[in-house]
Design an enzyme around this catalytic site. Structure first.
Site, PDB file in Angstrom:
ATOM      1  CB  SER A  67      -0.940   0.012   1.211  1.00 12.02           C
ATOM      2  OG  SER A  67      -0.197  -0.020   2.420  1.00 12.02           O
ATOM      3  N   GLY A  68       2.132   1.172   0.260  1.00 16.59           N
ATOM      4  CA  GLY A  68       2.993   2.349   0.246  1.00 16.59           C
ATOM      5  C   GLY A  68       3.392   2.748  -1.160  1.00 16.59           C
ATOM      6  CE1 TYR A  69       2.270   8.027  -2.326  1.00 19.29           C
ATOM      7  CE2 TYR A  69       3.852   8.688  -0.644  1.00 19.29           C
ATOM      8  CZ  TYR A  69       2.649   8.871  -1.295  1.00 19.29           C
ATOM      9  OH  TYR A  69       1.819   9.894  -0.910  1.00 19.29           O
ATOM     10  CB  ILE A  70       8.589   1.564  -2.441  1.00 16.51           C
ATOM     11  CG1 ILE A  70       9.540   2.756  -2.604  1.00 16.51           C
ATOM     12  CG2 ILE A  70       9.298   0.277  -2.859  1.00 16.51           C
ATOM     13  CD1 ILE A  70      10.840   2.638  -1.860  1.00 16.51           C
ATOM     14  CB  CYS A  89      16.255   6.305  -2.352  1.00 15.86           C
ATOM     15  SG  CYS A  89      15.705   7.208  -0.881  1.00 15.86           S
ATOM     16  CG  ASN A 132      12.308   9.126  -4.475  1.00 15.38           C
ATOM     17  OD1 ASN A 132      12.061   9.934  -5.377  1.00 15.38           O
ATOM     18  ND2 ASN A 132      11.425   8.826  -3.546  1.00 15.38           N
TER      19      ASN A 132
END
Length: 330
Positions: free
Chosen positions: A10-13, A142, A297
């Protein structure tokens, strides 16, 4: 087909991992997990993935050849034993990137120190052979990715380096905090970590150079620029010769333009891609080198590098599923 599961999607990455894996010609996504969003369709959390027929689950009983752990720092070490031996694992957190002594210095006590040495540091440009044989890979941070790849060719020229990092808001993850809301984050150039940044440990481990980070939040959603300074008395040609160690690397672009807006790396020109752009300037009068490295990133600094590692681990062409240029303009 490689069966892949993303734990903590569910996170960006995590969302970028799902996006990249969904387009990968050799991958079938068998599970994406989230405690908070279990049962919901993926596009309810990642609206760019509307049309992708996947739902979040909170069940770890899935069939997978590779498991991506896209969970917060400190969580992987708590849950990893549930997955050991069942699949290859690529951990996106900091839990297994660095040796026990460095981990305790920068992060505190480690709950599973006996597992650290079983992980391979997943920076393909430096550890391709080890990654190919690995069952467990720790994906680099990153800031560490940009700094290590920028500094590594010159590691024999200096024992210390100053690193100025400009980072975007997505680097902070998706969890809510006052510093990330729009009125506080917009239009900033904010120092948020002037010294002792945790990613310094990864740089020290990989290059043996003491890198002193100062990190600034800037008004970008994604992208990262590292400017690395060190003292050097020599000639510019030798610096270029050292940087050319990357000339055959599929995702390293050496920037040597002598004029124009694009004469130095800029994260604007790598967004959405797995490329890292690296260039340098040499101030011979003051014996000072400045190395510039730019990445997205979330891709080369996260999900893209993880897919690159997966390709190597499964004997695929390294660029599979990552063969696209950055989006522009952004």
């Amino acid at each position: 087909m490689i069966k892949a599961a993303v734990v903590g999607a569910s996170g960006y990455i995590g969302g970028e991992l799902v996006r990249l894996l969904a387009m990968h010609p050799e991958v079938e996504i068998t599970a994406i997990t989230s405690r908070q969003y279990a049962g919901k369709k993926v596009h309810k959390v990642h609206p760019n993935l509307r049309g992708l027929d996947l739902r979040f689950t909170n069940d770890y009983n899935f069939d997978a050849d590779v498991i991506f752990l896209a969970v917060p720092h400190g969580t992987s070490m708590k849950i990893i034993e549930e997955f050991l031996g069942s699949a290859k694992i690529i951990d996106m957190s900091a839990d297994f990137r660095i040796k026990k002594e460095l981990y305790e210095k920068y992060y505190g006590p480690h709950e599973k120190p006996e597992l650290i040495d079983r992980f391979t540091y997943g920076l393909p440009e430096l550890h391709r052979k080890e990654i190919k044989k690995a069952e467990l890979v720790a994906n680099p941070g990153c800031n560490a990715t940009a700094t290590i790849l920028g500094l590594y060719p010159f590691k024999d020229l200096t024992q210390e380096a100053i690193v100025d990092l400009k980072v975007s808001s997505s680097a902070g993850g998706r969890r809510e905090n006052i510093a990330s809301i729009h009125p506080e984050r917009s239009n900033v150039v904010r120092v948020y970590k002037p010294y002792h940044h945790r990613h310094e440990a990864e740089v020290l481990q990989e290059t043996r150079v003491k890198a002193m980070f100062t990190v600034h939040s800037v008004d970008l959603v994604r992208g990262l620029l590292a400017t690395i300074y060190f003292r050097y008395e020599g000639n510019e040609r030798e610096l270029l010769r050292k940087l050319l160690m990357y000339k055959d690397e599929p995702f390293v672009r050496i920037v040597t333009d002598k004029g124009g807006l694009q004469r130095y790396p800029d994260p604007k020109y790598v967004i959405g891609s797995n490329f890292i752009d690296i260039g340098f300037a040499y101030d011979s009068e003051n014996s000072r080198v400045m190395v510039f490295s730019a990445i997205d990133n979330l891709i080369k600094g996260g999900a893209g590098q993880a897919v690159q590692n997966m390709n190597i681990m499964f004997g695929l062409k390294e660029t599979t599923g990552l063969e696209y240029y950055p989006v522009y303009p952004v």
